[in-house]
Write a protein that holds these residues in place. Structure first.
Motif, short mmCIF file in Angstrom:
data_model
loop_
_atom_site.label_atom_id
_atom_site.label_comp_id
_atom_site.label_asym_id
_atom_site.label_seq_id
_atom_site.Cartn_x
_atom_site.Cartn_y
_atom_site.Cartn_z
N ARG A 1 52.74 48.45 43.88
CA ARG A 1 54.01 47.72 43.65
C ARG A 1 54.65 48.09 42.32
NH1 ARG A 1 53.40 41.55 45.84
NH2 ARG A 1 52.56 42.05 47.89
N ARG B 1 48.94 36.33 41.77
CA ARG B 1 48.62 35.31 42.77
C ARG B 1 48.06 36.06 43.97
NH1 ARG B 1 52.28 31.52 46.44
NH2 ARG B 1 53.83 32.99 45.71
N VAL C 1 49.93 38.46 46.60
CA VAL C 1 51.14 37.79 47.08
C VAL C 1 52.28 37.96 46.08
CG1 VAL C 1 52.12 35.54 47.71
CG2 VAL C 1 49.77 36.11 48.35
N SER C 2 51.98 37.77 44.80
CA SER C 2 53.01 37.77 43.79
C SER C 2 52.37 38.08 42.45
CB SER C 2 53.67 36.39 43.75
OG SER C 2 54.72 36.35 42.85
N GLN D 1 53.40 38.29 37.88
CA GLN D 1 54.32 38.15 36.76
C GLN D 1 53.83 39.06 35.64
OE1 GLN D 1 53.94 33.93 35.99
NE2 GLN D 1 55.72 33.46 37.23
#
Length: 77
Positions: A9, A47, A62-63, A65
């Motif tokens: 990602r 996450r 999932v996510s 930061q």
């Protein structure tokens, strides 16, 4: 197990990827909120969802930061 997902990602690789703290949240499986050190002074919060054992699936990123510090608290995001 989620490092390759994160690197994909971010479109880069990380030499350092060390989990230093985590919290959990029970859902229909488990959410993990993980603070990861990715360089000398840089941190990222992940996450990760782990489904129930009978679903026989690995953890999924999932996510995340970026731009976090060692002192930033791990919170739901």
């Amino acid at each position: 197990q989620v490092k390759p997902q994160f690197e994909s990602r971010q479109n880069r690789t990380y030499d350092m990827f060390k989990a230093i703290a985590y919290k959990t949240q029970i859902v229909a499986g488990m959410n993990y909120f993980i603070k990861v050190q990715d360089s000398d002074n840089d941190y990222v919060h992940l996450r990760v969802f782990q489904s129930l054992p009978q679903e026989n699936q690995g953890p999924s990123l999932v996510s995340f930061q970026t731009g976090k510090t060692r002192d930033d608290p791990l919170t739901y995001f």
